[in-house]
Design a protein around this motif. Sequence first.
Motif, mmCIF file in Angstrom:
data_model
loop_
_atom_site.group_PDB
_atom_site.id
_atom_site.type_symbol
_atom_site.label_atom_id
_atom_site.label_comp_id
_atom_site.label_asym_id
_atom_site.label_seq_id
_atom_site.Cartn_x
_atom_site.Cartn_y
_atom_site.Cartn_z
ATOM 1 N N THR A 158 -27.287 89.263 -3.859
ATOM 2 C CA THR A 158 -26.724 88.609 -4.230
ATOM 3 C C THR A 158 -25.143 88.736 -4.593
ATOM 4 O OG1 THR A 158 -29.049 88.977 -5.120
ATOM 5 C CG2 THR A 158 -27.402 87.020 -6.162
ATOM 6 N N SER A 159 -24.776 87.079 -4.233
ATOM 7 C CA SER A 159 -24.341 87.181 -4.826
ATOM 8 C C SER A 159 -23.665 85.812 -5.687
ATOM 9 C CB SER A 159 -22.690 86.020 -3.910
ATOM 10 O OG SER A 159 -23.202 84.158 -3.741
ATOM 11 N N GLY A 160 -23.387 86.295 -6.872
ATOM 12 C CA GLY A 160 -23.821 85.746 -8.515
ATOM 13 C C GLY A 160 -23.879 86.700 -10.052
ATOM 14 N N LYS A 161 -24.218 86.301 -10.532
ATOM 15 C CA LYS A 161 -24.776 87.526 -12.061
ATOM 16 C C LYS A 161 -25.913 87.658 -12.338
ATOM 17 C CE LYS A 161 -20.907 86.201 -14.917
ATOM 18 N NZ LYS A 161 -19.729 85.402 -16.225
ATOM 19 N N ALA A 162 -27.144 86.043 -11.923
ATOM 20 C CA ALA A 162 -28.538 86.759 -11.784
ATOM 21 C C ALA A 162 -29.258 86.794 -10.147
ATOM 22 C CB ALA A 162 -29.382 85.661 -12.584
ATOM 23 N N ALA A 163 -29.863 88.205 -9.388
ATOM 24 C CA ALA A 163 -30.605 87.765 -8.636
ATOM 25 C C ALA A 163 -31.567 87.206 -8.791
ATOM 26 C CB ALA A 163 -30.751 89.223 -9.054
ATOM 27 N N ILE A 164 -31.652 86.383 -7.383
ATOM 28 C CA ILE A 164 -33.191 85.366 -7.208
ATOM 29 C C ILE A 164 -34.279 86.472 -6.979
ATOM 30 C CG2 ILE A 164 -34.213 83.508 -6.402
ATOM 31 C CD1 ILE A 164 -31.529 82.691 -6.308
ATOM 32 N N PRO A 165 -35.425 86.750 -7.650
ATOM 33 C CA PRO A 165 -36.387 87.229 -7.146
ATOM 34 C C PRO A 165 -36.784 86.879 -5.458
ATOM 35 C CG PRO A 165 -36.976 86.569 -9.180
ATOM 36 C CD PRO A 165 -36.257 85.996 -8.837
ATOM 37 N N GLY A 209 -19.208 84.876 6.281
ATOM 38 C CA GLY A 209 -19.315 85.358 4.733
ATOM 39 C C GLY A 209 -20.418 85.896 4.520
ATOM 40 N N VAL A 210 -21.479 85.874 5.054
ATOM 41 C CA VAL A 210 -22.251 87.000 5.279
ATOM 42 C C VAL A 210 -21.993 87.873 5.389
ATOM 43 C CG1 VAL A 210 -25.066 87.305 5.889
ATOM 44 C CG2 VAL A 210 -24.660 84.915 5.571
ATOM 45 N N GLN A 211 -21.362 88.522 6.366
ATOM 46 C CA GLN A 211 -20.861 89.610 6.537
ATOM 47 C C GLN A 211 -20.191 89.983 5.367
ATOM 48 O OE1 GLN A 211 -21.752 91.744 8.640
ATOM 49 N NE2 GLN A 211 -23.832 89.964 9.095
ATOM 50 N N GLY A 212 -19.496 89.576 5.237
ATOM 51 C CA GLY A 212 -18.178 90.057 3.518
ATOM 52 C C GLY A 212 -19.087 90.209 2.426
ATOM 53 N N LEU A 213 -19.852 89.119 2.647
ATOM 54 C CA LEU A 213 -21.114 89.594 1.254
ATOM 55 C C LEU A 213 -21.860 91.026 1.243
ATOM 56 C CD1 LEU A 213 -22.669 88.877 -0.959
ATOM 57 C CD2 LEU A 213 -24.295 87.372 -0.459
ATOM 58 N N LEU A 214 -22.520 91.195 2.596
ATOM 59 C CA LEU A 214 -23.322 92.490 2.110
ATOM 60 C C LEU A 214 -21.970 94.457 2.745
ATOM 61 C CD1 LEU A 214 -25.455 91.928 5.707
ATOM 62 C CD2 LEU A 214 -25.885 91.822 3.607
ATOM 63 N N ALA A 215 -21.207 93.301 2.745
ATOM 64 C CA ALA A 215 -20.358 94.301 2.540
ATOM 65 C C ALA A 215 -19.433 94.250 1.462
ATOM 66 C CB ALA A 215 -18.166 93.885 3.364
ATOM 67 N N GLY A 275 -21.263 98.962 -3.724
ATOM 68 C CA GLY A 275 -21.843 98.510 -5.613
ATOM 69 C C GLY A 275 -20.735 97.927 -6.097
ATOM 70 N N THR A 276 -20.265 97.066 -5.488
ATOM 71 C CA THR A 276 -19.487 95.715 -6.550
ATOM 72 C C THR A 276 -20.403 94.303 -6.365
ATOM 73 O OG1 THR A 276 -17.996 95.447 -5.109
ATOM 74 C CG2 THR A 276 -16.988 97.228 -6.308
ATOM 75 N N THR A 277 -19.799 94.062 -7.322
ATOM 76 C CA THR A 277 -20.457 92.583 -7.865
ATOM 77 C C THR A 277 -19.785 91.423 -6.682
ATOM 78 O OG1 THR A 277 -21.419 92.689 -9.927
ATOM 79 C CG2 THR A 277 -20.684 90.803 -9.123
ATOM 80 N N ALA A 278 -20.852 90.746 -5.859
ATOM 81 C CA ALA A 278 -20.151 89.658 -5.059
ATOM 82 C C ALA A 278 -20.056 88.670 -5.542
ATOM 83 C CB ALA A 278 -21.405 89.727 -4.162
ATOM 84 N N PRO A 279 -18.464 88.777 -5.682
ATOM 85 C CA PRO A 279 -18.707 87.424 -6.453
ATOM 86 C C PRO A 279 -18.499 85.820 -5.316
ATOM 87 C CG PRO A 279 -16.493 87.589 -4.218
ATOM 88 C CD PRO A 279 -17.499 88.509 -4.946
ATOM 89 N N PRO A 280 -18.924 84.370 -5.565
ATOM 90 C CA PRO A 280 -19.248 83.277 -5.039
ATOM 91 C C PRO A 280 -18.635 83.611 -3.980
ATOM 92 C CG PRO A 280 -19.300 82.799 -7.691
ATOM 93 C CD PRO A 280 -18.152 84.763 -7.014
ATOM 94 N N VAL A 281 -19.750 82.869 -3.428
ATOM 95 C CA VAL A 281 -19.330 82.550 -1.304
ATOM 96 C C VAL A 281 -19.519 81.016 -1.750
ATOM 97 C CG1 VAL A 281 -19.505 84.950 -0.764
ATOM 98 C CG2 VAL A 281 -21.540 83.137 -0.422
#
Length: 477
Positions: free
Chosen positions: A108-115, A74-80, A85-91
Amino acid sequence: MTGPLRTAAPRRAVAPLRNWFRARPLRSRLALLTAAAVALAVAAVSLACWFVTRAQLENELDSSLRSTRLDPAGVQGLLAWCRQGTTAPPVAGSYTVQVILADGGVCTSGKAAIPAGTGDLAVARGQLEYVLHTVKDDAGREMRVYTYPQNSPGGLLAVSLARPLSEIDNSMSTLRWVLLLVSGIGVVGAGAAGLWVARTGLEPVNRLTGAVEHVAATEDLTVRIPVEGEDEIARLSRSFNAMTAALASSRDRQAQLIADAGHELRTPLTSLRTNVELLARSEETGRAIPPDDRRALMASVKAQMTELAALIGDLQELARPDAVQPGPLEVVPLHTILRTALDRARLRGPELTFVTDLAPWYVRAESPALERALVNVLDNAVKFSPPRGTVEVTLMRGELTVRDHGPGIAPDELPHVFDRFWRSPSARSLPGSGLGLSIVARTVQQAGGTVSLEPAEGGGTVARLRLPGAPTPPPEL
């Protein structure tokens, strides 16, 4: 000058509240104090419950974050997704997942990034094992973030799992309203219960207050309050009943003293008035009274004046409150005072024989009052002794006995010999006011002793005085 000016205003603000509180009835003050005490207790318990519950929920949230691990795939899929350059879906369902690379890159998997903070970067670089902290995401939400390291084909990286603190805030908001509602109900109930308890508990006090007001308005000392139980109110009621009984007894004794004094004064005053009128009529009419009759008349006037003076002195002595000592108490020689009293008694009974046996004895008393009491005892013996009789006086180890050989006292009269103005039928014709033995009893009691009269063997009466000893004073140089 600014310090006093700043503290004066709060003091001025508190003073009216304090005055208002003091002006309330006692039951209202008790109810207010009860409500205030319950409010403080409920507030303390509610705050403790609120903080403990919040800490517990935060601990559960942290435990949930620490126990969650993402699958490496799941982590590798998020990186892919991020590399495309697309928004990652919730995982991970309700979690916000963020991958942090060692070079500082973030996916980040979500609309709002976390600093990503320095702690998160330190985990991605293998410098820390994990980081648990609270931050705000780009949408302004407070997030609880748990960052842990994870190996990947491209090297070490860090995975951050985050959940919004609004989950806890919503639960705490509901708990806050529940606590406020329960606290309000508790305070109102405590105030009502305090008012009821105060009204019920103060009911005996209200009865006592009504009784006191009744006594103050009517001077009726026969009022008694029913006593129930053994608590403080019952003790107060018993004390009030005892006080009114003592006051009633004191007033009765005062009225009886006045009545007895008036009765005793009437006879010598009437006789004195008759004698004075005879003398005045003799002067007005010019008819001289025979010398013998005039001498007898003057002797009678003198005797009546002496009797009045003695009666008034006795009344003044008895009118003094029992709690007030007649004078300063000091160590005095009883045997010496007794010899002085015997000298006075011999003058009043010159035909009598006094047999004395006096051992030294010192007592703590007021010397003039003690001498007067001893004179009264000896006068009583002289009065009832037959002509050319014998009076036996013995002082041994603090016990003084005075025995006469007169007619004695009937057994049914012994309980009354120390009453004021009481005189036996056989003594009605003898001089005296009936106060001498009362003064004796009072003086001896003030000195800490006892006095009694009892029949003597072979006839007569024995007066027995027992006085506690005092340290013998050192001899004068």
